[in-house]
Design an enzyme around this catalytic site. Structure first.
Site, mmCIF file in Angstrom:
data_model
loop_
_atom_site.group_PDB
_atom_site.id
_atom_site.type_symbol
_atom_site.label_atom_id
_atom_site.label_comp_id
_atom_site.label_asym_id
_atom_site.label_seq_id
_atom_site.Cartn_x
_atom_site.Cartn_y
_atom_site.Cartn_z
ATOM 1 N N ASP A 141 85.399 28.714 58.946
ATOM 2 C CA ASP A 141 85.276 30.116 58.549
ATOM 3 C C ASP A 141 84.461 30.825 59.623
ATOM 4 O O ASP A 141 83.384 30.354 59.992
ATOM 5 C CB ASP A 141 84.572 30.201 57.191
ATOM 6 C CG ASP A 141 84.661 31.587 56.612
ATOM 7 O OD1 ASP A 141 85.598 31.845 55.840
ATOM 8 O OD2 ASP A 141 83.801 32.431 56.955
ATOM 9 N N ASN A 149 85.135 43.335 63.253
ATOM 10 C CA ASN A 149 86.363 44.073 62.954
ATOM 11 C C ASN A 149 86.050 45.531 62.650
ATOM 12 O O ASN A 149 86.735 46.446 63.107
ATOM 13 C CB ASN A 149 87.014 43.419 61.733
ATOM 14 C CG ASN A 149 88.509 43.400 61.832
ATOM 15 O OD1 ASN A 149 89.062 43.745 62.858
ATOM 16 N ND2 ASN A 149 89.160 42.991 60.761
ATOM 17 N N HIS A 154 90.716 46.940 64.464
ATOM 18 C CA HIS A 154 91.578 45.798 64.140
ATOM 19 C C HIS A 154 92.220 45.151 65.355
ATOM 20 O O HIS A 154 92.499 43.963 65.348
ATOM 21 C CB HIS A 154 92.659 46.226 63.145
ATOM 22 C CG HIS A 154 92.084 46.454 61.794
ATOM 23 N ND1 HIS A 154 91.946 45.435 60.875
ATOM 24 C CD2 HIS A 154 91.565 47.550 61.214
ATOM 25 C CE1 HIS A 154 91.373 45.909 59.795
ATOM 26 N NE2 HIS A 154 91.131 47.197 59.969
ATOM 27 N N ASP A 158 92.211 41.319 65.919
ATOM 28 C CA ASP A 158 93.425 40.509 66.088
ATOM 29 C C ASP A 158 93.339 39.647 67.350
ATOM 30 O O ASP A 158 93.727 38.487 67.358
ATOM 31 C CB ASP A 158 94.667 41.411 66.176
ATOM 32 C CG ASP A 158 95.016 42.005 64.814
ATOM 33 O OD1 ASP A 158 94.350 41.621 63.827
ATOM 34 O OD2 ASP A 158 95.931 42.838 64.746
ATOM 35 N N ASP A 182 89.788 35.248 58.039
ATOM 36 C CA ASP A 182 89.171 34.559 59.185
ATOM 37 C C ASP A 182 88.924 33.086 58.851
ATOM 38 O O ASP A 182 87.971 32.485 59.309
ATOM 39 C CB ASP A 182 87.863 35.252 59.590
ATOM 40 C CG ASP A 182 86.859 35.299 58.458
ATOM 41 O OD1 ASP A 182 87.234 34.935 57.317
ATOM 42 O OD2 ASP A 182 85.702 35.675 58.686
#
Ligand code: C2E
Ligand code: MG
Ligand code: MG
Length: 520
Positions: A141, A149, A154, A158, A182
């Site tokens: 994680d 983010n 985004h 990404d 994530d």
């Protein structure tokens, strides 16, 4: 018809019969074939037949010149039709096959990173464990991904996810997957050399936490890894995932970076997350049952109140979890109110048919919900029970957190007619000031008081004084945990008003309405 034409013995008729038969065969071979082999097997005889007939009609001395041309053109058209049809059918089949392969791959793939998705990964782990293999399972994680983010947008998020997924591919990693958001997982081939597995995970952690070059410059995210070592044969796939998840949470909470699942250290967390999963189903299914335990008047022994207690019979665990185990979880995941409404619907018909009051245990988080009192009033009104017959049992916790707001809610509850009881008094850390701070009608002395009451003169004095204090403050005093007649007599001699305990009555499950009706 072909047979009739053939038996005429006329060459032209026989040719026509052959051509019609060939046409039918060609048509069937084109439309009903499912594989290349079938096309070949069914298509070859008509082709050979057509070619033979072309050769025959070309060299036959019995056919006139024009008849020969007509026959050759007709048969040639048939062969052409067969070849074009076979080619088209083969191409369509190829396109369909490519489409199926692509769709299957997409269904198993995370579109952003191209890694396997959760479903495909679960299938893979299932097949590995069913095959008797025991690879290392690691859950990953990312730390600080959400703020990153939010801060950079985004597209940077990404980019980071894609880079992380590239870094997951390293020697020894059998498969990697993005489980969602994530969260990632990898399967690693175990090593024979002691300590190698630990080193593999460590190097994976180092790779993942190294800065990432993105369009916003160098960014770095942390990663928490929980892994289950090899040799966990016998665990189901869901237990395996669960264990890796629990270890990962410990790595995250304790900021350890990476942690191997440890049966002893992680067992409590494992049990509580198993309870959490089961509880999410049990509450909406109405599996949490209401039990009632009587509270009697010390003066005449008559039941004055019933306390509503939660029970989870048939939970599916080796031992049904006790309320102290599942109530805090229900509170954390926001199911406590739903549980209470369901239990009230089970218990209120019994209470309505008597003259008892009903005592409800209320947790601090329930009080902070603005709608709680309104909903509670509506539920009891449906069973025609006035608020005056409902006692709300709160613990000293309400005096520690949001005390001003809690007091407001308790005041409002009292205005509506509910009575407020301080539960487990004397068990915690609260000072006597709490009695002044909270608007109370009654206190319940904790069972810790009565444990060895008989042998402890000081405890007896404290209890006597506390009962007197409660009366001085205009409150009713109940003592809980009465298990012997001796304690009951002693407690009554101190002037306490009400008693509760196994001696007086055990908590009994409320019978479901269907059973009650059947019995009636
Ligand atoms: P509590 O409100 O103090 O409830 C009394 C607890 O003492 C109950 O345990 C009861 O079974 C137990 N008890 C009663 N008489 C005796 C006795 O003579 N000896 C001993 N040793 N124990 C006795 P239970 O049902 O396990 O509940 C534990 C706690 O869980 C409750 O303590 C209450 O704080 C909480 N709880 C139970 N049901 C609910 C619920 O529906 N909602 C909420 N918010 N809390 C609940
Ligand atoms: Mg209670
Ligand atoms: Mg209590």
């Amino acid at each position: 018809m072909c047979l009739m034409l053939w038996t005429t013995g006329d060459v032209v008729n026989m040719l026509m019969a052959g051509a019609i038969l060939l046409g039918i065969l060609i048509h069937v071979s084109l439309f009903y074939n499912e594989s290349r082999l079938q096309t070949l097997v069914t298509g070859l005889p008509p082709i050979i037949g057509a070619v033979t007939m072309i050769a025959w009609s070309t060299f036959s001395p019995e056919l006139r010149g024009e008849d020969k041309i007509v026959a050759i053109v007709a048969l040639g058209t048939l062969v052409g039709y067969l070849s074009a049809g076979a080619y088209r059918s083969l191409m369509t089949r190829e396109t369909l096959r490519a489409l199926v392969v692509k769709t299957t791959r997409l269904a198993a793939e995370d579109p952003l990173t191209g890694l396997q998705n959760r479903r495909a990964f679960v299938d893979l782990v299932t097949s590995q464990t069913q095959g008797g293999l025991s690879p290392i399972l690691a859950f990953i994680d990312l730390d600080r991904f959400k703020p990153l983010n939010d801060q950079y947008g985004h597209s940077v998020g990404d980019e980071v996810l894609k880079e992380i997924s590239r870094r997951l591919v390293q020697p020894g990693v059998i498969a990697s997957a993005r489980l969602g958001g994530d969260e990632f997982a990898v399967l690693i081939a175990p090593s024979e050399v002691a300590g190698d597995d630990q080193r593999t995970i460590q190097s994976l952690h180092q790779r993942l936490t190294a800065p990432i070059d993105s369009e916003a410059g160098l960014v770095s995210v942390g990663a928490s890894i929980g892994w289950v070592g090899p040799g966990k044969v016998g665990l189901t796939v869901s237990e395996l995932f669960h264990s890796a998840d629990v270890a990962m949470r410990r790595a995250k909470v304790d900021r350890l970076g990476f942690v191997e699942f440890d049966t002893i250290v992680d067992s409590a967390a494992l049990a509580s997350s198993a309870i959490e999963i089961a509880l999410r189903q049990a509450v909406p299914d109405g599996k949490i049952r209401a039990a009632l335990q009587p509270i009697i008047s010390a003066s005449d022994g008559k039941i004055v109140t019933m306390e509503l207690l939660a029970r989870w019979p048939g939970s599916g665990f080796p031992r049904d979890p006790a309320p102290n185990e599942f109530i805090p979880i229900a509170e954390r995941i926001g199911l406590l109110n739903d549980m209470l409404w369901s239990m009230l619907n089970q218990a209120l018909p019994t209470v309505a048919a008597s003259n008892w009051s009903l005592a409800i245990n209320v947790s601090p988080s329930q009080l902070t919900s603005r709608l709680f009192l309104a909903r509670l009033s509506a539920v009891i009104a449906r069973h025609r029970i006035p608020p005056q017959r409902i006692e709300l049992e709160v613990t000293e916790q309400v005096a520690f957190r949001n005390v001003v707001e809690n007091c407001e809610v308790l005041d409002e509850a009292r205005k509506l007619g509910f009575r407020i009881v301080l539960d487990d008094f004397g068990a915690g850390y609260s000072s006597l000031a709490i009695l002044d701070r909270l608007p109370l009608d009654k206190i319940k002395l904790d069972q810790a008081f009565v444990g060895d009451l008989r042998d402890r003169a000081v405890t007896q004095k404290i209890m006597r004084a506390t009962v007197a204090l409660a009366h001085e403050l205009g409150m009713v005093c109940t003592v809980e945990g009465i298990e012997s007649a001796e304690t009951a007599a002693l407690v009554a001699s101190f002037g306490c008003d009400q008693m509760q305990g196994y001696l007086i009555g055990m908590p009994e499950l409320v019978e479901p309405v269907a059973c009650r009706l059947q019995r009636a």
